[in-house]
Scaffold this motif. Sequence first.
Motif, PDB file in Angstrom:
ATOM      1  N   PHE A   1       9.078   1.920   1.065  1.00  0.00           N
ATOM      2  CA  PHE A   1       8.625   2.706  -0.072  1.00  0.00           C
ATOM      3  C   PHE A   1       7.353   2.126  -0.680  1.00  0.00           C
ATOM      4  CE2 PHE A   1      12.139   5.546  -1.961  1.00  0.00           C
ATOM      5  CZ  PHE A   1      12.358   6.110  -0.716  1.00  0.00           C
ATOM      6  N   THR A   2       6.582   3.003  -1.319  1.00  0.00           N
ATOM      7  CA  THR A   2       5.370   2.621  -2.053  1.00  0.00           C
ATOM      8  C   THR A   2       5.488   3.186  -3.468  1.00  0.00           C
ATOM      9  OG1 THR A   2       4.096   4.624  -1.568  1.00  0.00           O
ATOM     10  CG2 THR A   2       4.106   2.894   0.121  1.00  0.00           C
ATOM     11  N   PRO A   3       4.557   2.869  -4.369  1.00  0.00           N
ATOM     12  CA  PRO A   3       4.609   3.441  -5.722  1.00  0.00           C
ATOM     13  C   PRO A   3       4.572   4.965  -5.742  1.00  0.00           C
ATOM     14  CG  PRO A   3       3.153   1.545  -5.697  1.00  0.00           C
ATOM     15  CD  PRO A   3       3.516   1.819  -4.273  1.00  0.00           C
TER      16      PRO A   3
ATOM     17  N   VAL B   1      14.877   5.543  -8.783  1.00  0.00           N
ATOM     18  CA  VAL B   1      14.273   4.606  -9.730  1.00  0.00           C
ATOM     19  C   VAL B   1      14.178   3.217  -9.101  1.00  0.00           C
ATOM     20  CG1 VAL B   1      14.521   3.526 -11.987  1.00  0.00           C
ATOM     21  CG2 VAL B   1      15.158   5.926 -11.672  1.00  0.00           C
ATOM     22  N   THR B   2      13.032   2.591  -9.240  1.00  0.00           N
ATOM     23  CA  THR B   2      12.771   1.218  -8.794  1.00  0.00           C
ATOM     24  C   THR B   2      13.379   0.879  -7.430  1.00  0.00           C
ATOM     25  OG1 THR B   2      14.669   0.369 -10.046  1.00  0.00           O
ATOM     26  CG2 THR B   2      12.514   0.351 -11.143  1.00  0.00           C
ATOM     27  N   PRO B   3      12.967   1.556  -6.364  1.00  0.00           N
ATOM     28  CA  PRO B   3      13.474   1.205  -5.034  1.00  0.00           C
ATOM     29  C   PRO B   3      12.845  -0.099  -4.541  1.00  0.00           C
ATOM     30  CG  PRO B   3      11.746   2.834  -4.845  1.00  0.00           C
ATOM     31  CD  PRO B   3      11.992   2.652  -6.326  1.00  0.00           C
ATOM     32  N   ASN B   4      13.468  -0.721  -3.555  1.00  0.00           N
ATOM     33  CA  ASN B   4      12.851  -1.887  -2.917  1.00  0.00           C
ATOM     34  C   ASN B   4      11.592  -1.427  -2.173  1.00  0.00           C
ATOM     35  OD1 ASN B   4      15.048  -3.414  -3.748  1.00  0.00           O
ATOM     36  ND2 ASN B   4      16.151  -3.107  -1.834  1.00  0.00           N
ATOM     37  N   ASN B   5      10.550  -2.233  -2.207  1.00  0.00           N
ATOM     38  CA  ASN B   5       9.313  -1.838  -1.526  1.00  0.00           C
ATOM     39  C   ASN B   5       9.227  -2.389  -0.106  1.00  0.00           C
ATOM     40  OD1 ASN B   5       8.783  -4.507  -1.933  1.00  0.00           O
ATOM     41  ND2 ASN B   5       7.057  -4.210  -3.312  1.00  0.00           N
TER      42      ASN B   5
END
Length: 205
Positions: free
Chosen positions: A67-69, A75-79
Amino acid sequence: MAEKADRPGGGARQPAERAVRETAAEAWIWGYPLLENYRTMYPQAIDADDPRSVGGFGRFRHYSRPFTPADTDVVTPNNDTPYSWAWLDLRAEPWVVSVPATDRYYVLPLHDLDTSYVGFIGARTTGNEAGDHLYSIGDRTPGIVRDADGGLTLHVSATRPEDPAEAANWLPAPAGPFTVTIRVYGPDPSVLDGGWTIPALTPRS
């Protein structure tokens, strides 16, 4: 019992401000996860016209990249984690989640709308082999039939029972080895002190 104070000029007694604030805070803490998860679920599984829709309940959305921004599905996934997820509706029937064999570490956590985790499918819990895993059945499952004393008799099998009463309490399971897990919410003292224990599974001949 909450403190109460007289309304100016007399009249009905009202809860004290502190009690109101404490009650409101507890309601927010309990209700926020439900609201936030429903806000996420609605466009993905209910609103078919939303561009974020995955096509309804029981359909996985898979990401092959971290994931990216720009990813705002959750909500607030690991990147650094590629995600896969699906919404399951257990109001009509339980679901069986099938996973393939893999030589990689993975975890598929199962949780309800208030974020209480009810189980984990993954390398550490169910192994890396292919398997079929049933989600759950409980005392609030629609159409479930209670015993005369208020208890529940569940029927765990790979095939649906012919008796309608047994079919209403049927917990589908793989034809091979499987594990049954029970989760007790808000247990009373008899559960906590060991006065009540889960009855043993009884094979049917």
